[in-house]
Design an enzyme around this catalytic site. Structure first.
Site, mmCIF file in Angstrom:
data_model
loop_
_atom_site.group_PDB
_atom_site.id
_atom_site.type_symbol
_atom_site.label_atom_id
_atom_site.label_comp_id
_atom_site.label_asym_id
_atom_site.label_seq_id
_atom_site.Cartn_x
_atom_site.Cartn_y
_atom_site.Cartn_z
ATOM 1 N N GLY A 61 -6.620 -18.071 -6.852
ATOM 2 C CA GLY A 61 -4.743 -17.011 -6.921
ATOM 3 C C GLY A 61 -5.821 -16.269 -5.466
ATOM 4 O O GLY A 61 -7.318 -16.133 -4.672
ATOM 5 N N GLN A 70 -5.914 -8.770 -0.452
ATOM 6 C CA GLN A 70 -7.171 -9.381 -0.332
ATOM 7 C C GLN A 70 -7.147 -9.228 0.869
ATOM 8 O O GLN A 70 -8.401 -9.282 1.169
ATOM 9 C CB GLN A 70 -7.272 -9.987 -1.097
ATOM 10 C CG GLN A 70 -7.249 -10.082 -3.024
ATOM 11 C CD GLN A 70 -7.870 -11.468 -3.757
ATOM 12 O OE1 GLN A 70 -7.037 -11.776 -4.045
ATOM 13 N NE2 GLN A 70 -8.950 -10.985 -3.978
ATOM 14 N N CYS A 92 -13.045 -12.390 -8.954
ATOM 15 C CA CYS A 92 -12.012 -12.214 -7.958
ATOM 16 C C CYS A 92 -12.780 -12.152 -6.426
ATOM 17 O O CYS A 92 -13.805 -11.632 -6.735
ATOM 18 C CB CYS A 92 -12.126 -10.755 -8.147
ATOM 19 S SG CYS A 92 -10.756 -9.628 -7.005
ATOM 20 N N LEU A 93 -12.140 -12.549 -6.040
ATOM 21 C CA LEU A 93 -12.964 -13.154 -4.194
ATOM 22 C C LEU A 93 -12.772 -11.866 -3.558
ATOM 23 O O LEU A 93 -13.788 -11.460 -2.948
ATOM 24 C CB LEU A 93 -12.186 -13.573 -3.566
ATOM 25 C CG LEU A 93 -12.233 -15.580 -3.985
ATOM 26 C CD1 LEU A 93 -11.216 -15.887 -3.112
ATOM 27 C CD2 LEU A 93 -12.899 -16.226 -4.538
ATOM 28 N N HIS A 113 -3.911 -12.587 -12.914
ATOM 29 C CA HIS A 113 -4.934 -11.035 -12.452
ATOM 30 C C HIS A 113 -4.509 -11.108 -10.378
ATOM 31 O O HIS A 113 -4.048 -10.051 -10.447
ATOM 32 C CB HIS A 113 -6.121 -12.600 -11.811
ATOM 33 C CG HIS A 113 -6.938 -12.174 -11.044
ATOM 34 N ND1 HIS A 113 -8.418 -11.241 -11.158
ATOM 35 C CD2 HIS A 113 -6.906 -11.231 -9.149
ATOM 36 C CE1 HIS A 113 -9.038 -11.358 -9.957
ATOM 37 N NE2 HIS A 113 -7.965 -11.558 -9.566
ATOM 38 N N GLU A 114 -3.544 -12.153 -9.851
ATOM 39 C CA GLU A 114 -3.163 -11.839 -8.409
ATOM 40 C C GLU A 114 -2.119 -10.636 -8.702
ATOM 41 O O GLU A 114 -1.833 -9.601 -8.022
ATOM 42 C CB GLU A 114 -1.985 -13.235 -7.863
ATOM 43 C CG GLU A 114 -3.800 -14.355 -8.064
ATOM 44 C CD GLU A 114 -4.343 -14.130 -7.214
ATOM 45 O OE1 GLU A 114 -4.504 -13.123 -6.426
ATOM 46 O OE2 GLU A 114 -6.043 -13.752 -7.642
ATOM 47 N N HIS A 171 -3.105 -6.737 -8.479
ATOM 48 C CA HIS A 171 -3.409 -6.868 -7.188
ATOM 49 C C HIS A 171 -2.484 -6.211 -5.970
ATOM 50 O O HIS A 171 -2.786 -5.450 -5.345
ATOM 51 C CB HIS A 171 -4.176 -8.064 -6.286
ATOM 52 C CG HIS A 171 -5.611 -8.494 -6.151
ATOM 53 N ND1 HIS A 171 -6.425 -7.971 -6.075
ATOM 54 C CD2 HIS A 171 -5.911 -9.821 -7.048
ATOM 55 C CE1 HIS A 171 -7.512 -8.072 -6.766
ATOM 56 N NE2 HIS A 171 -6.786 -9.839 -6.840
HETATM 57 ZN ZN LIG Z 1 -8.943 -10.917 -6.869
#
Ligand SMILES: [Zn+2]
Length: 165
Positions: A46, A51, A90-91, A132-133, A136
């Site tokens: 995701g 991000q 998380c990226l 999670h997304e 963000h």
């Molecule tokens: Zn994340």
């Protein structure tokens, strides 16, 4: 299509509440394509627009199943039900994985790239990814969701992690 640089923790864009998508145009479609490419390349399941430095309420996700990559603009979660606790990463915070409590099932409402309303019933991993997304988009990062005793351990390891670079 091209891969966009992923913004890392410490970048203020990750803490800003994102603006709603208002134009369902070619620029939005291109951004979504680039985000999907970036997510696949990372690799991740995701990615949210902040991000990649765009403060917009747009997320992409792909569980590598028959549904393929999907996009949701202006997503809203409702009817959260149950609980699951799984390790999450998380990226934007590479290398860190911690157990986070999330709802087991959610309904996500939003819009596709044509501006048509979409509703997704999500359970387990998909429910976790969506929570999670969407976090963000509100400037919330996964470690904000930790229970306090986990945060203490986290801070200790987090300090070590960042000292390494
Ligand atoms: Zn994340």
């Amino acid at each position: 299509m091209s891969v966009m640089p992923i913004r890392l923790f410490g970048d203020p864009v990750l803490r800003e509440p994102a603006r709603p998508v208002e134009s369902f145009d070619e620029a939005l479609r291109l951004l979504a394509e680039h985000m999907i490419q970036t997510m696949h390349e990372a690799p991740g399941v995701g990615l949210a627009a902040p991000q990649v430095g765009r403060s917009l309420r747009l997320i992409v996700f792909d569980l590598q199943d028959e549904a393929g990559p999907r996009v949701l603009a202006n997503p809203v979660l409702r009817d959260e039900w149950g609980e699951q606790v799984e390790e999450e990463g998380c990226l934007s915070i590479p290398g860190l994985y911690y157990p986070v409590s999330r709802a087991m099932r959610v309904w996500a409402e939003g819009f596709d790239l044509e501006g048509s309303q979409v509703t997704i019933e999500a359970e387990e991993l998909l429910a976790r990814v969506l929570q999670h997304e969407v976090d963000h988009l509100d400037g919330v990062l996964f470690f904000d969701r930790m229970r306090s005793f986990e945060s203490l351990t986290f801070l200790e390891e987090y300090g070590r992690y960042w000292v390494k670079d």
